[in-house]
Design a protein around this motif. Structure first.
Motif, PDB file in Angstrom:
ATOM      1  N   ASP A  21      64.369  41.204 -26.242  1.00  0.00           N
ATOM      2  CA  ASP A  21      64.197  41.481 -24.816  1.00  0.00           C
ATOM      3  C   ASP A  21      64.137  40.186 -24.016  1.00  0.00           C
ATOM      4  O   ASP A  21      63.358  39.280 -24.342  1.00  0.00           O
ATOM      5  CB  ASP A  21      62.881  42.262 -24.632  1.00  0.00           C
ATOM      6  CG  ASP A  21      62.783  42.950 -23.282  1.00  0.00           C
ATOM      7  OD1 ASP A  21      63.678  42.756 -22.441  1.00  0.00           O
ATOM      8  OD2 ASP A  21      61.804  43.697 -23.084  1.00  0.00           O
ATOM      9  N   SER A  42      62.001  42.319 -18.353  1.00  0.00           N
ATOM     10  CA  SER A  42      62.515  43.095 -17.239  1.00  0.00           C
ATOM     11  C   SER A  42      62.847  42.187 -16.064  1.00  0.00           C
ATOM     12  O   SER A  42      62.041  41.345 -15.670  1.00  0.00           O
ATOM     13  CB  SER A  42      61.488  44.152 -16.832  1.00  0.00           C
ATOM     14  OG  SER A  42      62.140  45.160 -16.140  1.00  0.00           O
ATOM     15  N   GLY A  43      64.049  42.371 -15.528  1.00  0.00           N
ATOM     16  CA  GLY A  43      64.477  41.585 -14.382  1.00  0.00           C
ATOM     17  C   GLY A  43      64.875  40.164 -14.743  1.00  0.00           C
ATOM     18  O   GLY A  43      64.920  39.282 -13.871  1.00  0.00           O
ATOM     19  N   GLY A  69      67.651  42.412 -18.125  1.00  0.00           N
ATOM     20  CA  GLY A  69      68.657  41.816 -17.229  1.00  0.00           C
ATOM     21  C   GLY A  69      70.068  42.354 -17.406  1.00  0.00           C
ATOM     22  O   GLY A  69      71.027  41.736 -16.963  1.00  0.00           O
ATOM     23  N   GLY A  98      66.715  49.053 -17.244  1.00  0.00           N
ATOM     24  CA  GLY A  98      65.572  49.464 -16.436  1.00  0.00           C
ATOM     25  C   GLY A  98      65.811  49.201 -14.967  1.00  0.00           C
ATOM     26  O   GLY A  98      66.269  50.074 -14.226  1.00  0.00           O
ATOM     27  N   ASN A  99      65.555  47.968 -14.559  1.00  0.00           N
ATOM     28  CA  ASN A  99      65.656  47.573 -13.150  1.00  0.00           C
ATOM     29  C   ASN A  99      66.915  48.050 -12.439  1.00  0.00           C
ATOM     30  O   ASN A  99      66.832  48.616 -11.352  1.00  0.00           O
ATOM     31  CB  ASN A  99      65.655  46.032 -13.066  1.00  0.00           C
ATOM     32  CG  ASN A  99      64.280  45.511 -12.749  1.00  0.00           C
ATOM     33  OD1 ASN A  99      63.800  45.697 -11.645  1.00  0.00           O
ATOM     34  ND2 ASN A  99      63.634  44.905 -13.735  1.00  0.00           N
TER      35      ASN A  99
HETATM   36  C1  1GP Z   1      62.630  45.257 -20.281  1.00  0.00           C
HETATM   37  O1  1GP Z   1      64.448  45.533 -21.763  1.00  0.00           O
HETATM   38  C2  1GP Z   1      63.818  46.071 -20.665  1.00  0.00           C
HETATM   39  O2  1GP Z   1      61.652  45.311 -21.242  1.00  0.00           O
HETATM   40  C3  1GP Z   1      64.738  46.352 -19.503  1.00  0.00           C
HETATM   41  O3  1GP Z   1      64.946  45.246 -18.683  1.00  0.00           O
HETATM   42  O4  1GP Z   1      64.529  46.130 -16.396  1.00  0.00           O
HETATM   43  O5  1GP Z   1      65.867  44.045 -16.710  1.00  0.00           O
HETATM   44  O6  1GP Z   1      66.817  46.263 -17.353  1.00  0.00           O
HETATM   45  P1  1GP Z   1      65.576  45.442 -17.206  1.00  0.00           P
END
Ligand code: 1GP
Length: 256
Positions: A186, A189-190, A216, A237-238
């Motif tokens: 990982d 996030s972001g 990312g 996610g983001n």
């Molecule tokens: C974070 O791998 C996840 O722990 C998802 O990341 O929100 O950047 O997509 P993003």
């Protein structure tokens, strides 16, 4: 202790088996990460509808810090309308809900914070054994994504430098030899920079257990490149929280 009551989660749930089976058959997956603290309520319905329509494989739930009480209601809401497996990806020991199907039992193997390698696990293990959740032990590797992420700050650990493929490979292999069932790489996030395909290729060739990659990832091209490099499950996610409609293209890229 009566052992009978503890056998349910091990025997009756087959999520990990399914993930291994998919890997053996070259089938790739996409997981949508929902941070119950950040997700906009106005986006949730669209996010879930698009995820179902796009045949998203898994929902992950977690965040470095969850300060509201949205986790349970979200799980209940999603469970009522679809059978996409709901997997907890906890940022700390408080992010536990029996409404989910499974939990990634994360050991932060890229760091040297004993509490996150084994300490918190000792405290939560007896609770998990009583739960109906399928527990999937997972080696969590934080990779430098060009910005200090919440995970880095909250875990008080250094991420593996983005160019140090050999360190990432050795760390993942050590995790597999220790008996962990999956590796989750990982960038956080972001992350500004997602994990390089060189590193994904290196780690996927070093281990035989399923490899999750996230942090990312924003475009279908990135998803395809990561899948070709050997990732088994891509986490987004983001990007999809901002634009739920993006899920369709990302899922298509993952499923090929
Ligand atoms: C974070 O791998 C996840 O722990 C998802 O990341 O929100 O950047 O997509 P993003």
């Amino acid at each position: 202790m009566d052992n009978k009551q503890y056998t349910y989660s091990v025997i009756d749930k087959g999520l990990y088996k399914e993930i291994v089976h998919k890997k053996a058959n070259g089938r790739k997956s996409i997981a949508v990460l929902i941070d119950p603290d950040k997700v906009k309520l106005s986006h949730v319905d669209q996010l879930i509808a698009t995820a179902i329509d796009s045949k998203v494989d898994y929902f992950l739930f977690g965040g470095s810090l969850i300060v509201n009480d949205m986790l349970d209601p979200l799980l209940v809401k999603i469970k009522a309308i679809c059978d996409i497996p709901l997997i907890l990806f906890p940022g700390n020991s408080f992010q536990l809900s029996y409404r989910a199907d499974a939990l990634l039992f994360l050991s932060l193997i890229s760091g040297r914070n004993a509490d996150l390698l084994i300490g918190k696990h000792v405290i939560t293990a007896p609770f998990l054994k009583l739960s109906p959740l399928e527990i999937i032990s997972t080696g969590y590797m934080l990779i430098d994504g060009g910005v200090v992420t919440s995970v880095q700050y909250m875990s008080n650990t250094l991420p593996i430098p983005a160019m140090k493929v050999d360190i990432a490979m050795s760390t993942a292999l050590a995790g597999e030899y220790l008996g962990l069932k999956m590796i989750y790489m990982d960038a956080g996030s972001g992350a500004l920079n997602a994990i390089s395909t060189d590193m994904i290729e290196g780690v996927s060739s070093a281990v035989s257990i399923p490899l999750i990659v996230g942090g990312g990832i924003r475009t279908p091209e990135q998803v395809s490149a990561n899948i070709s490099a050997g990732a088994d499950i891509i986490v987004v996610g983001n990007a999809v929280e901002k634009d739920p409609y993006l899920i369709k293209e990302l899922a298509e890229a993952a499923h090929g």
